[in-house]
Design a protein around this motif. Structure first.
Motif, PDB file in Angstrom:
ATOM      1  N   LYS A 165      40.801  49.164  33.085  1.00  0.00           N
ATOM      2  CA  LYS A 165      42.065  48.819  34.051  1.00  0.00           C
ATOM      3  C   LYS A 165      41.581  47.673  34.887  1.00  0.00           C
ATOM      4  O   LYS A 165      40.383  47.681  35.309  1.00  0.00           O
ATOM      5  CB  LYS A 165      42.160  50.128  34.843  1.00  0.00           C
ATOM      6  N   VAL A 166      42.237  46.726  34.950  1.00  0.00           N
ATOM      7  CA  VAL A 166      42.038  45.935  36.133  1.00  0.00           C
ATOM      8  C   VAL A 166      43.481  45.445  36.971  1.00  0.00           C
ATOM      9  O   VAL A 166      44.580  45.124  36.388  1.00  0.00           O
ATOM     10  CB  VAL A 166      42.036  44.360  34.838  1.00  0.00           C
ATOM     11  N   PRO A 167      43.107  45.715  38.242  1.00  0.00           N
ATOM     12  CA  PRO A 167      44.294  45.639  38.970  1.00  0.00           C
ATOM     13  C   PRO A 167      44.784  44.321  39.388  1.00  0.00           C
ATOM     14  O   PRO A 167      44.253  43.270  39.014  1.00  0.00           O
ATOM     15  CB  PRO A 167      43.593  46.058  40.368  1.00  0.00           C
ATOM     16  N   PHE A 168      45.871  44.012  39.673  1.00  0.00           N
ATOM     17  CA  PHE A 168      46.610  43.082  40.099  1.00  0.00           C
ATOM     18  C   PHE A 168      47.344  43.235  41.317  1.00  0.00           C
ATOM     19  O   PHE A 168      47.785  44.454  41.821  1.00  0.00           O
ATOM     20  CB  PHE A 168      47.680  42.572  39.048  1.00  0.00           C
ATOM     21  N   GLU A 169      47.767  42.120  41.946  1.00  0.00           N
ATOM     22  CA  GLU A 169      48.483  42.282  43.470  1.00  0.00           C
ATOM     23  C   GLU A 169      49.248  40.858  43.707  1.00  0.00           C
ATOM     24  O   GLU A 169      48.553  39.717  43.440  1.00  0.00           O
ATOM     25  CB  GLU A 169      47.460  42.522  44.670  1.00  0.00           C
TER      26      GLU A 169
END
Length: 238
Positions: A165-169
């Motif tokens: 998992k790689v977060p984004f915002e």
């Protein structure tokens, strides 16, 4: 509870000629005329002993079997009561914990989210091993791309991205830095996996508006602009 049989055969079986002694015990039963409690059973047992024929006493084996059967029934009833109480306590605890989620965000599978003014959008992408050239975009309800997300911060020295998992915002701004109006926005991402362009699975963080508890104890989360999901559908709590 144990049923009281008032037939003549019942009294004759146990050698009780004087029904009044046994009836006294039966009269103390609960509002259900066919129900007998532990006290009533013991009084009936004593009446049985006092009124049995001395020349033909009650068989010990049958007498002990009666006691064992009554004890077993009482034990099962007590266990059922305890289990039901435990289940009710668990449901209440679960509902209380779920209600604490109201106003918070949960992460679920999906790519769309209702954005409030000035709030933006967040979530995560799942990257397979060997992902390269990761690109991510925010689109509005018409499908128009309003912002490209910068994912280079997660790129490793060899040009690949870490698996998992790689977060984004997203801050809710368009490409020119202008705030966008509230509404439903979607996120999409793709990567090159062994040279093959591949769409990435995504999760979004969504606000919990309310919690519903079903008749069977099922907990349902009602999410802003998304609909309802079960607790088992939640990937993360924020």
């Amino acid at each position: 509870m144990t049923n009281v049989n008032n037939s003549a055969d019942f009294w004759a079986k146990y050698g009780i000629d004087n029904k009044q002694a046994a009836a006294k015990a039966a009269d103390k039963a609960s509002n259900d005329p066919n129900a007998m409690g532990q006290t009533e059973f013991l009084e009936l047992m004593m009446a049985q002993l006092e009124n049995q024929d001395p020349l033909s006493p009650q068989d010990n084996t049958e007498f002990i079997a009666q006691l064992a059967q009554f004890s077993s029934v009482e034990g099962i009833q007590s266990m059922n009561t305890s289990v039901n109480s435990l289940v009710d306590s668990f449901k209440s605890s679960q509902a209380l914990q779920a209600s604490a989620l109201v106003g918070r965000k949960v992460q679920i599978d999906g790519n769309a989210s209702m954005m409030k003014d000035g709030e933006g959008m967040s979530g995560a992408f799942t990257l397979p091993e060997g992902s390269r050239d990761v690109e991510a975009y925010i689109t509005d309800s018409t499908g128009k791309v309003v912002k490209e997300l910068d994912m280079t911060g997660y790129r490793q020295s060899d040009g690949s991205y870490p698996a998992g998992k790689v977060p984004f915002e997203w801050d809710g701004m368009d490409a020119d830095g202008n705030p966008l109006p509230a509404g439903t926005y979607s996120v999409s991402a793709n990567a090159s996996i062994n040279g093959v362009p591949t769409a990435l699975a995504s999760n979004v963080n969504v606000n919990v508006d309310s919690v519903t508890m079903g008749t069977g104890g099922q907990i349902t989360l009602n999410l802003a602009g998304y609909g309802s999901v079960g607790l088992s559908d939640v990937k993360e709590f924020h």
